[in-house]
Design a protein around this motif. Structure first.
Motif, PDB file in Angstrom:
ATOM      1  N   THR A   1       0.834  -4.585  12.082  1.00  0.00           N
ATOM      2  CA  THR A   1       0.301  -3.967  10.733  1.00  0.00           C
ATOM      3  C   THR A   1       1.626  -3.564  10.114  1.00  0.00           C
ATOM      4  O   THR A   1       2.784  -3.699  10.549  1.00  0.00           O
ATOM      5  N   GLY A   2       1.464  -3.416   8.725  1.00  0.00           N
ATOM      6  CA  GLY A   2       2.495  -3.175   7.800  1.00  0.00           C
ATOM      7  C   GLY A   2       3.120  -4.181   7.076  1.00  0.00           C
ATOM      8  O   GLY A   2       4.062  -4.023   6.004  1.00  0.00           O
TER       9      GLY A   2
ATOM     10  N   ILE B   1       0.741  -1.185   0.142  1.00  0.00           N
ATOM     11  CA  ILE B   1       0.035   0.025   0.157  1.00  0.00           C
ATOM     12  C   ILE B   1       0.898   1.035   0.003  1.00  0.00           C
ATOM     13  O   ILE B   1       0.375   2.461   0.150  1.00  0.00           O
ATOM     14  N   ASN B   2       2.089   1.033   0.066  1.00  0.00           N
ATOM     15  CA  ASN B   2       3.058   2.196  -0.264  1.00  0.00           C
ATOM     16  C   ASN B   2       3.212   2.755  -1.559  1.00  0.00           C
ATOM     17  O   ASN B   2       2.155   2.471  -2.564  1.00  0.00           O
ATOM     18  N   TYR B   3       4.330   3.562  -1.875  1.00  0.00           N
ATOM     19  CA  TYR B   3       4.346   4.108  -3.369  1.00  0.00           C
ATOM     20  C   TYR B   3       4.394   3.112  -4.243  1.00  0.00           C
ATOM     21  O   TYR B   3       4.856   2.068  -4.197  1.00  0.00           O
TER      22      TYR B   3
ATOM     23  N   GLU C   1       1.101   5.867  -7.014  1.00  0.00           N
ATOM     24  CA  GLU C   1       0.125   6.223  -5.881  1.00  0.00           C
ATOM     25  C   GLU C   1       0.454   5.373  -4.568  1.00  0.00           C
ATOM     26  O   GLU C   1       1.017   4.532  -4.810  1.00  0.00           O
ATOM     27  N   TYR C   2      -0.197   6.083  -3.499  1.00  0.00           N
ATOM     28  CA  TYR C   2      -0.127   5.162  -2.158  1.00  0.00           C
ATOM     29  C   TYR C   2      -1.632   4.647  -2.160  1.00  0.00           C
ATOM     30  O   TYR C   2      -2.547   5.059  -2.609  1.00  0.00           O
ATOM     31  N   GLY C   3      -1.705   3.779  -0.942  1.00  0.00           N
ATOM     32  CA  GLY C   3      -3.156   3.299  -0.474  1.00  0.00           C
ATOM     33  C   GLY C   3      -3.391   1.948  -1.236  1.00  0.00           C
ATOM     34  O   GLY C   3      -2.690   1.542  -2.111  1.00  0.00           O
ATOM     35  N   PRO C   4      -4.596   1.313  -0.681  1.00  0.00           N
ATOM     36  CA  PRO C   4      -4.775   0.047  -1.056  1.00  0.00           C
ATOM     37  C   PRO C   4      -5.332   0.051  -2.456  1.00  0.00           C
ATOM     38  O   PRO C   4      -6.101   0.931  -2.993  1.00  0.00           O
ATOM     39  N   ALA C   5      -4.786  -0.836  -3.239  1.00  0.00           N
ATOM     40  CA  ALA C   5      -5.470  -0.853  -4.613  1.00  0.00           C
ATOM     41  C   ALA C   5      -6.645  -1.505  -4.643  1.00  0.00           C
ATOM     42  O   ALA C   5      -6.805  -2.527  -3.986  1.00  0.00           O
TER      43      ALA C   5
END
Length: 169
Positions: free
Chosen positions: A125-126, A52-54, A82-86
């Motif tokens: 998490t992570g 979910i990173n770059y 982009e960042y965030g969940p696809a």
């Protein structure tokens, strides 16, 4: 040309996997993992990786049995830059199709030396994964967390899945 090369590589991979891999069990059914799971007992296998990173990215491979047929599903989601969940709107590749018995056995052999343990619930998490789960007739909804024997085995599995996902069916 590319499709032909992929098919040749898959054939060579299958031939190498089939050589010398007979099970010594008295019943003649090949067994895999530390739990000696008969390949005929496998119902589902999931491999999922998510970043979910770059350059967010999501990859799932699923092998399963449906109405006595061996099936394969793949899905890739990408968010370049982009960042965030696809999410589903980010799907760049997806497909579901029936596998031959030889392809199913090649898949099972890629799992052969791995280990299956109790599912672990973690508050951490992570982690991007990969997360791998196997479902089989006697897993008792407990023994489902799969781990490849080595990074090399996991990479061989990913290469096999990538080859399947690139075939036209």
């Amino acid at each position: 040309m590319k499709r032909m090369l992929i098919m040749v590589l898959m054939s060579l991979c299958c031939a190498a996997l089939f050589s010398g891999c007979k099970d010594d069990a008295a019943d003649g059914v090949e067994k895999i993992t530390n739990r000696n799971i008969p390949v005929t007992d496998i119902t589902d296998f999931y491999y999922t990786y998510e970043n979910i990173n770059y350059n967010a990215f999501y990859q799932r491979y699923r092998f399963y049995v449906e109405d006595g047929r061996y099936m394969f599903h793949h899905e890739t989601r990408e968010r370049p830059g982009e960042y965030g969940p696809a999410t589903e709107k980010d799907i760049t590749s997806s497909g579901t199709f029936e596998l031959s018995e030889e392809e199913w056995l090649a898949f099972c052999r890629l799992l052969k030396d791995g280990t299956v343990s109790e599912r672990q619930i973690s508050d951490e998490t992570g982690d991007s994964g990969p997360w791998t789960y196997i479902y089989w007739k006697n897993d008792k909804s407990k023994y489902q967390e799969y781990k490849f024997a080595s990074v090399g085995d996991r990479n061989a599995f990913k290469d096999f899945c990538t080859g399947l996902a690139q075939t036209d069916r």
